[in-house]
Write a protein that holds these residues in place. Structure first.
Motif, PDB file in Angstrom:
ATOM      1  N   VAL A 129      25.606  48.910  74.735  1.00 19.78           N
ATOM      2  CA  VAL A 129      25.982  48.525  73.374  1.00 19.78           C
ATOM      3  C   VAL A 129      27.062  47.460  73.430  1.00 19.78           C
ATOM      4  N   ASN A 130      26.819  46.362  72.696  1.00 23.02           N
ATOM      5  CA  ASN A 130      27.749  45.245  72.599  1.00 23.02           C
ATOM      6  C   ASN A 130      28.383  45.288  71.206  1.00 23.02           C
ATOM      7  N   VAL A 131      29.720  45.323  71.142  1.00 21.74           N
ATOM      8  CA  VAL A 131      30.412  45.395  69.858  1.00 21.74           C
ATOM      9  C   VAL A 131      30.791  43.983  69.402  1.00 21.74           C
ATOM     10  N   GLU A 132      30.377  43.645  68.180  1.00 25.53           N
ATOM     11  CA  GLU A 132      30.727  42.368  67.550  1.00 25.53           C
ATOM     12  C   GLU A 132      31.613  42.682  66.355  1.00 25.53           C
ATOM     13  N   ASP A 133      32.885  42.227  66.396  1.00 27.70           N
ATOM     14  CA  ASP A 133      33.835  42.515  65.320  1.00 27.70           C
ATOM     15  C   ASP A 133      33.895  41.319  64.365  1.00 27.70           C
ATOM     16  N   TYR A 134      33.340  41.503  63.157  1.00 28.22           N
ATOM     17  CA  TYR A 134      33.332  40.449  62.145  1.00 28.22           C
ATOM     18  C   TYR A 134      34.330  40.733  61.020  1.00 28.22           C
ATOM     19  N   THR A 135      35.292  41.611  61.267  1.00 26.66           N
ATOM     20  CA  THR A 135      36.258  41.953  60.217  1.00 26.66           C
ATOM     21  C   THR A 135      37.349  40.893  60.081  1.00 26.66           C
ATOM     22  N   GLY A 136      37.585  40.135  61.149  1.00 27.82           N
ATOM     23  CA  GLY A 136      38.647  39.132  61.122  1.00 27.82           C
ATOM     24  C   GLY A 136      40.031  39.741  61.233  1.00 27.82           C
ATOM     25  N   SER A 137      40.119  41.019  61.537  1.00 26.07           N
ATOM     26  CA  SER A 137      41.422  41.686  61.600  1.00 26.07           C
ATOM     27  C   SER A 137      42.206  41.292  62.847  1.00 26.07           C
ATOM     28  N   ILE A 182      24.242  54.050  65.810  1.00 20.16           N
ATOM     29  CA  ILE A 182      23.324  53.332  66.699  1.00 20.16           C
ATOM     30  C   ILE A 182      22.206  54.291  67.050  1.00 20.16           C
ATOM     31  N   TRP A 183      21.021  53.738  67.327  1.00 17.72           N
ATOM     32  CA  TRP A 183      19.879  54.591  67.631  1.00 17.72           C
ATOM     33  C   TRP A 183      19.086  53.986  68.787  1.00 17.72           C
ATOM     34  N   PRO A 184      19.577  54.156  70.026  1.00 21.80           N
ATOM     35  CA  PRO A 184      18.853  53.632  71.194  1.00 21.80           C
ATOM     36  C   PRO A 184      17.495  54.311  71.363  1.00 21.80           C
ATOM     37  N   ALA A 185      16.526  53.518  71.828  1.00 18.07           N
ATOM     38  CA  ALA A 185      15.166  54.039  72.013  1.00 18.07           C
ATOM     39  C   ALA A 185      14.853  54.328  73.472  1.00 18.07           C
ATOM     40  N   GLY A 186      15.714  53.878  74.384  1.00 18.63           N
ATOM     41  CA  GLY A 186      15.448  54.090  75.802  1.00 18.63           C
ATOM     42  C   GLY A 186      14.722  52.932  76.445  1.00 18.63           C
ATOM     43  N   ASP A 187      14.789  51.752  75.802  1.00 19.50           N
ATOM     44  CA  ASP A 187      14.103  50.578  76.351  1.00 19.50           C
ATOM     45  C   ASP A 187      14.985  49.748  77.272  1.00 19.50           C
ATOM     46  N   GLY A 188      16.273  50.074  77.346  1.00 21.54           N
ATOM     47  CA  GLY A 188      17.176  49.374  78.251  1.00 21.54           C
ATOM     48  C   GLY A 188      17.733  48.075  77.717  1.00 21.54           C
ATOM     49  N   GLU A 189      17.291  47.653  76.536  1.00 18.72           N
ATOM     50  CA  GLU A 189      17.783  46.389  75.973  1.00 18.72           C
ATOM     51  C   GLU A 189      19.120  46.612  75.291  1.00 18.72           C
ATOM     52  N   THR A 190      20.014  45.621  75.421  1.00 17.00           N
ATOM     53  CA  THR A 190      21.338  45.726  74.824  1.00 17.00           C
ATOM     54  C   THR A 190      21.239  45.758  73.305  1.00 17.00           C
ATOM     55  N   MET A 191      22.010  46.652  72.711  1.00 15.71           N
ATOM     56  CA  MET A 191      22.043  46.814  71.252  1.00 15.71           C
ATOM     57  C   MET A 191      23.368  46.287  70.738  1.00 15.71           C
ATOM     58  N   ASP A 192      23.339  45.550  69.630  1.00 16.20           N
ATOM     59  CA  ASP A 192      24.576  45.033  69.019  1.00 16.20           C
ATOM     60  C   ASP A 192      25.057  45.970  67.936  1.00 16.20           C
ATOM     61  N   LEU A 193      26.352  46.279  67.961  1.00 16.67           N
ATOM     62  CA  LEU A 193      27.003  47.038  66.913  1.00 16.67           C
ATOM     63  C   LEU A 193      27.906  46.058  66.175  1.00 16.67           C
ATOM     64  N   MET A 194      27.510  45.684  64.966  1.00 15.03           N
ATOM     65  CA  MET A 194      28.235  44.667  64.212  1.00 15.03           C
ATOM     66  C   MET A 194      29.197  45.320  63.219  1.00 15.03           C
ATOM     67  N   ILE A 195      30.498  45.118  63.460  1.00 13.04           N
ATOM     68  CA  ILE A 195      31.528  45.698  62.623  1.00 13.04           C
ATOM     69  C   ILE A 195      31.896  44.681  61.540  1.00 13.04           C
ATOM     70  N   THR A 196      31.790  45.107  60.274  1.00 15.08           N
ATOM     71  CA  THR A 196      32.096  44.218  59.150  1.00 15.08           C
ATOM     72  C   THR A 196      33.177  44.843  58.271  1.00 15.08           C
ATOM     73  N   SER A 197      33.738  44.052  57.394  1.00 17.84           N
ATOM     74  CA  SER A 197      34.833  44.534  56.544  1.00 17.84           C
ATOM     75  C   SER A 197      34.337  45.214  55.275  1.00 17.84           C
ATOM     76  N   ASN A 198      33.040  45.152  54.999  1.00 13.02           N
ATOM     77  CA  ASN A 198      32.532  45.859  53.816  1.00 13.02           C
ATOM     78  C   ASN A 198      31.211  46.524  54.099  1.00 13.02           C
TER      79      ASN A 198
END
Length: 198
Positions: A129-137, A182-198
């Motif tokens: 899982v790759n975390v992308e923080d879009y909150t700007g904090s 997050i809901w991984p399926a077991g395919d091994g591909e990286t999943m993005d977790l996008m954090i937003t402010s709303n």
């Protein structure tokens, strides 16, 4: 030693070997049919522990795999359009259980026990899982797994990957806090977790 004693010793040795072989075959070795039966029973009873026991030791020891396995059997039990009595056979035959939230990917593998018997088990691929923080904090991101007593999830855990299943997360970035999953399926591909402010 007398001939009579040697014959008795040979008979005892043969009985011990045969008994040991039968014990291993019935108690240790998992046939494809038994694997399918165990999976079906796990889904019917929503038993995440039994489900997880059907996987390789590496998969079983993956952090939070118990949480994922519990959510997988719940998803299959509640959403399968296939008969629950057929779920294990579908998985062992390499198919997907229809109607589930995601198409879980499991692979059947086998190993030799005592060099004689094939024992079958499941494997899956970890989902990083790759975390992308879009909150700007600009502040640190803290992630806690709600289904594991709000245990903190570290970056190394995220990168090492998750067992298939649904994971409910409490995410804080600076002053922003929210619930994600997050809901991984077991395919091994990286999943993005996008954090937003709303």
């Amino acid at each position: 030693m007398k001939r009579k004693d040697i014959i008795a010793l040979i008979i005892v040795a043969v009985v011990v070997i045969i008994s040991g072989g039968l014990f291993v075959k019935t108690k240790v070795v998992v046939s494809r049919d038994r694997l399918a039966s165990n999976l079906t029973k796990a889904v019917q009873n929503q038993d995440g522990k039994l489900f997880l026991k059907q996987f390789s030791k590496d998969d079983q020891n993956l952090k939070f795999a118990d949480v994922g396995a519990k959510s997988v059997v719940k998803d299959m039990h509640n959403h399968s359009r296939d008969s629950l009595s057929e779920v294990g056979r579908i998985i062992v035959d390499g198919g997907h259980v229809s109607g589930t939230e995601v198409k879980y990917r499991f692979t059947v593998e086998n190993k030799k026990v005592l060099g004689l018997f094939d024992s079958y088990y499941l494997t899956t691929r970890r989902t990083p899982v790759n975390v992308e923080d879009y909150t700007g904090s600009g502040g640190p991101v803290t992630i806690r797994l709600k289904d594991a007593d709000n245990t903190k999830v570290t970056k190394s855990m995220l990168k090492s990957g998750f067992f298939p299943g649904k994971y409910n997360l409490d995410v804080t970035s600076g002053d922003t806090q929210g619930d994600y999953w997050i809901w991984p399926a077991g395919d091994g591909e990286t999943m993005d977790l996008m954090i937003t402010s709303n």
